[in-house]
Design a protein around this motif. Structure first.
Motif, short mmCIF file in Angstrom:
data_model
loop_
_atom_site.label_atom_id
_atom_site.label_comp_id
_atom_site.label_asym_id
_atom_site.label_seq_id
_atom_site.Cartn_x
_atom_site.Cartn_y
_atom_site.Cartn_z
N GLY A 61 -40.21 23.94 22.86
CA GLY A 61 -41.05 23.02 23.61
C GLY A 61 -40.71 22.92 25.07
O GLY A 61 -41.18 22.01 25.76
N GLN A 62 -39.94 23.87 25.59
CA GLN A 62 -39.55 23.81 26.98
C GLN A 62 -40.62 24.38 27.92
O GLN A 62 -40.61 24.11 29.12
CB GLN A 62 -38.23 24.57 27.18
N ILE A 63 -41.55 25.16 27.35
CA ILE A 63 -42.59 25.80 28.15
C ILE A 63 -43.71 26.19 27.20
O ILE A 63 -43.47 26.49 26.03
CB ILE A 63 -42.03 27.02 28.91
N ALA A 64 -44.95 26.18 27.68
CA ALA A 64 -46.08 26.57 26.84
C ALA A 64 -45.99 28.05 26.50
O ALA A 64 -45.50 28.86 27.30
CB ALA A 64 -47.39 26.29 27.57
N ILE B 217 -34.79 39.35 27.81
CA ILE B 217 -35.92 38.72 28.49
C ILE B 217 -36.93 38.15 27.50
O ILE B 217 -37.23 36.95 27.51
CB ILE B 217 -36.61 39.72 29.44
N LEU B 218 -37.49 38.99 26.63
CA LEU B 218 -38.57 38.53 25.77
C LEU B 218 -38.11 37.50 24.74
O LEU B 218 -38.70 36.42 24.62
CB LEU B 218 -39.23 39.72 25.06
N TYR B 219 -37.07 37.81 24.00
CA TYR B 219 -36.66 36.91 22.92
C TYR B 219 -36.22 35.54 23.41
O TYR B 219 -36.60 34.52 22.80
CB TYR B 219 -35.57 37.57 22.06
N PRO B 220 -35.44 35.44 24.48
CA PRO B 220 -35.12 34.10 24.98
C PRO B 220 -36.37 33.32 25.41
O PRO B 220 -36.43 32.09 25.23
CB PRO B 220 -34.20 34.38 26.18
N ALA B 221 -37.37 34.00 25.97
CA ALA B 221 -38.60 33.32 26.37
C ALA B 221 -39.32 32.75 25.14
O ALA B 221 -39.87 31.64 25.19
CB ALA B 221 -39.52 34.28 27.11
N ILE B 222 -39.32 33.49 24.05
CA ILE B 222 -39.93 33.01 22.81
C ILE B 222 -39.21 31.76 22.32
O ILE B 222 -39.84 30.77 21.94
CB ILE B 222 -39.90 34.12 21.74
N GLY B 223 -37.89 31.80 22.38
CA GLY B 223 -37.13 30.62 21.97
C GLY B 223 -37.44 29.41 22.83
O GLY B 223 -37.58 28.29 22.32
N MET C 251 -51.68 23.07 31.86
CA MET C 251 -50.69 24.13 31.61
C MET C 251 -49.98 24.46 32.92
O MET C 251 -50.62 24.75 33.93
CB MET C 251 -51.36 25.38 31.05
N THR C 252 -48.66 24.44 32.92
CA THR C 252 -47.90 24.69 34.13
C THR C 252 -47.86 26.17 34.45
O THR C 252 -47.60 26.99 33.57
CB THR C 252 -46.45 24.18 33.96
#
Length: 447
Positions: free
Chosen positions: A417-420, A406-412, A1-2
């Motif tokens: 599959g761009q980040i765990a 902040i939060l919603y874009p991170a969920i997307g 995990m990065t």
């Protein structure tokens, strides 16, 4: 995990651009926008003066706009001396324009805004506390769910009047379920039933839940519901610390990710893609709010659909909900006649909010839900079966911007599959800490 990358403060402030928050950016440069010492006059009884015209601003630019205009016409028919001019402005523009109108002395008499924007605008003092009008409005705590009653309270004062509630709910395509051998009259109510239905659909080459991974707003509210179901919280009580990156949030986002990993959902669809698939019998389930979906789906000829409360995926029942809330805009000087006319309308529409339910939302006042006319609104009454478990964002200024920028874009990013999932939430938690800190300072100064 990065490991989640750490950001410098300069990078964070440049990257979000959110510190000039929508709707109040211009006010921040002006210092305290208006004199907030003006007080509301005492009001008793209905308006009985000469003809008067009120200005009412809102963001009802969709199918809900015509419903509100019809209600305004009905009100004027019952109160000929009061005419209400309604200005429907796209929500993003509304939150920018009305504070500027307050500063310039050209504020409308009253408006309608989302519950999660009330605290922000209360802190900026561009709306006024309604406490002096509570008796005139006939407000009773017993008429509302506790979460709804509390949604208009900020720092011990009432700043808004709840009109409705629109919890995310489970819309389901009965024909698709039946074709997969599932009972169309028994939608899934828990995780085991929901995953069983999705697997049965997958075995028939149907991806039953099109998760809108490239639509942060749509997928983010699903995350909120799941986080609460997992026993988590978005923020601490003061709004100074993000909590969505803790275990409950990770489990919520990992469950969303499993929909794609298990082949139950396509990997890169938008909310509109899911909506079209549902209408064309290619999708079994939609998670969304009744205000947009009920009237939209009802327009599709021969679509066999229904709606129920969200399934309980975690240990607790919970569903994100929003609410439209009436507010009074701050004036340089309040005219008793105008305030009395506004109160006359607000009292009338709260008593007649069964008419607003036709736009899709569930009326906020519980006595309205007991009326026979509400039971005739089949979809809305099915949504109402889950309102005891709704959750709102905390009443903290600026929280809505933290969610959406902040939060919603991170969920997307995680769902694409761009980040765990855990790394996405850790990064968002760190980013949110900057904005939350700035908000606490900014809104403390505004008060």
């Amino acid at each position: 995990m990065t490991a989640a990358p750490r950001l410098s403060r300069r990078t964070m402030l440049r990257g979000t651009g959110a510190l000039g928050l929508a709707g109040i950016a211009g006010l921040a440069a002006c210092g305290r926008p208006v004199d907030d010492s003006t007080e509301l006059p005492q009001v008793s009884g209905d308006y009985d003066g000469p003809p008067i015209t009120l200005q009412f601003w809102n963001g009802l630019t969709g199918g809900d706009g015509p419903v509100m205009r019809t209600l305004l016409q009905e009100f004027t028919a019952a109160h000929p001396a009061i005419r209400i001019e309604m200005y429907a402005i796209p929500w993003g523009n509304f939150y920018q324009k009305f504070p500027a109108a307050v500063v310039s002395g050209l504020a409308p008499d009253f408006g309608l805004m989302h519950n999660f924007q009330v605290a922000t605008n209360a802190a900026r003092r561009v709306i006024v506390p309604l406490d002096p009008l509570v008796d005139a409005l006939g407000l009773q705590e017993s008429d509302y769910l506790p979460v709804v009653w509390g949604s208009g309270l900020f720092q011990g004062q009432r700043w808004s009047l709840p009109l409705d509630m629109w919890p995310d709910s489970l819309f389901y395509n009965r024909r698709v379920l039946e074709q997969a051998g599932l009972d169309p009259d028994a939608p899934p109510t828990n995780r085991a039933e929901y995953e069983h239905a999705l697997e049965e659909l997958r075995r028939r080459d149907i991806q039953g839940h099109w998760l809108p991974a490239i639509d942060p707003q749509g997928v983010g509210r699903g995350f909120d519901s799941l986080l609460w179901q997992m026993g988590g919280e978005l923020y601490d009580a003061e709004g100074g610390r993000a909590l969505f990156g803790e275990d409950a949030g990770i489990r919520a986002l990992e469950w969303q990710h499993s929909l794609i990993a298990n082949g139950w959902s396509p990997s890169d669809v938008s909310g509109s893609d899911a909506n079209v698939a549902f209408k064309n019998d290619q999708n079994a389930f939609l998670w969304g709010g009744p205000g947009a979906l009920i009237n939209d789906l009802a327009k599709v000829e021969d679509l066999d659909w229904d709606v129920a409360p969200l399934p309980q995926i975690g240990p607790h029942r919970a569903a994100f909900s929003g609410s439209h809330q009436f507010v009074l805009m701050r004036q340089r000087e309040f005219d008793p006649d105008r305030v009395t006319a506004v109160v006359t309308f607000l009292r009338w529409i709260m008593a007649n909010s069964i008419g607003w339910a036709k736009a899709g939302p569930v009326p906020a006042r519980l006595p309205i839900l007991q009326q026979p006319e509400f039971a005739e609104l089949t979809a809305q009454s099915h949504v109402a079966e889950g309102v005891e478990h709704i959750r709102f964002y905390p009443l903290v200024p600026g929280i809505a911007e933290v969610q959406t920028t902040i939060l919603y874009p991170a969920i997307g990013d995680a769902l694409l599959g761009q980040i765990a999932p855990a790394d996405a939430l850790a990064r968002a938690t760190e980013q949110a800490s900057f904005l939350l800190e700035e908000n606490l300072t900014k809104y403390r100064e505004a008060r």
